[in-house]
Design an enzyme around this catalytic site. Sequence first.
Site, PDB file in Angstrom:
ATOM      1  CB  THR A 114      11.562  78.643  63.597  1.00 19.55           C
ATOM      2  OG1 THR A 114      12.762  78.050  63.100  1.00 19.55           O
ATOM      3  CG2 THR A 114      11.363  79.978  62.925  1.00 19.55           C
ATOM      4  CD  GLU A 128       9.976  78.106  55.919  1.00 21.23           C
ATOM      5  OE1 GLU A 128       9.761  76.882  56.089  1.00 21.23           O
ATOM      6  OE2 GLU A 128      10.970  78.675  56.355  1.00 21.23           O
TER       7      GLU A 128
HETATM    8  N1  HSE Z   1      13.995  84.937  59.429  1.00 24.82           N
HETATM    9  C1  HSE Z   1      13.607  83.781  60.165  1.00 24.82           C
HETATM   10  C2  HSE Z   1      13.809  84.068  61.631  1.00 24.82           C
HETATM   11  C3  HSE Z   1      14.449  82.616  59.743  1.00 24.82           C
HETATM   12  O1  HSE Z   1      14.856  84.616  61.985  1.00 24.82           O
HETATM   13  O2  HSE Z   1      12.919  83.743  62.429  1.00 24.82           O
HETATM   14  C4  HSE Z   1      14.182  81.363  60.520  1.00 24.82           C
HETATM   15  O3  HSE Z   1      13.302  80.534  59.876  1.00 24.82           O
END
Ligand code: HSE
Length: 311
Positions: A186, A133
């Site tokens: 993201t 990630e």
């Molecule tokens: N918790 C993360 C966010 C999930 O909201 O950015 C997305 O990958």
Amino acid sequence: MEKDSVHVFAPATVANLVCGYDILGLALDEPGDEVIMERIDKPGVYLKAVTGDDGRLPLDPAKNTVSACVQMVLAHLGREDIGVEITLHKHMPIGSGLGSSAASTVAGLFAINQLLGQPLTTRQLLPFAMKGEELACGHGHADNVAPSLYGGITLIKSYDPLEVVQLNVPEELHCAVVFPHVDVPTRAARQMLRSKVDLKDAVVQWGNIAGLVSGLFLNDYGLIGRSMKDVLIEPTRAILIPEFYEMREVALKCGALGFGISGSGPSVFAFTRSRDIAQEVTKCIHAHLDEKGIGSNTYVSKVNTEGPKML
Ligand code: HSE
């Protein structure tokens, strides 16, 4: 027992579950990604092919999260003598808010662990998935990779030390998921968030997180729905999602328990108490977006309690 080749599936995920930014997530039955991993004579990790990504993912094994994480596992186990070739079939859109990078990474990690006769536990694979990630979006949050790896609904109780708790999955709970065809990376959706919160907002958020977790364990669908509120993240991110508040209205009118952004968006999701209601929610939101000239993909799923699996 070690194997010569494996073919695995890892599920997409809905992270945050509205109020639990970076700490709550669940796995879906569909969509998900597939990895085929074959042993070869030449040491190293190689990418044979990536399909379904419209050419968007890096083919350099050091930059692709799947191969990079597999390489980390081999180094950790002192097995850099072996060689593997990876084929990644993506069955979900990139930048959709459905944990696309997490599903691919988890598929790769599950595959190498199966190929080597399961030397690592699920808990031991998790930090490698979090590294994936970090590579994908600059931050190693676990709320997509943990549910994809463990299945079910997971709570990241703490990051340091890392502690994951599996939550109860109420029998009738269904997810209605809609991916509107807009791109929300993201990385950008994280950078736009405020780093400080007001205490009065934090109090509301704590109440909702505790309410949601309690609702899951009590099988109290009303409490689950009333707790799906986010005063910290959603107001900022909703701006990036066309028709967000209108979609909420449509979902609630169709009988959804609650509605919100899936992960960092643009996908949205609703919890419902039956498959029929979930289907109605996705149908009505799809039709609403269509009227506005926005295409969308829809998915109806129970919570996937199995996690990754061999095909
Ligand atoms: N918790 C993360 C966010 C999930 O909201 O950015 C997305 O990958």
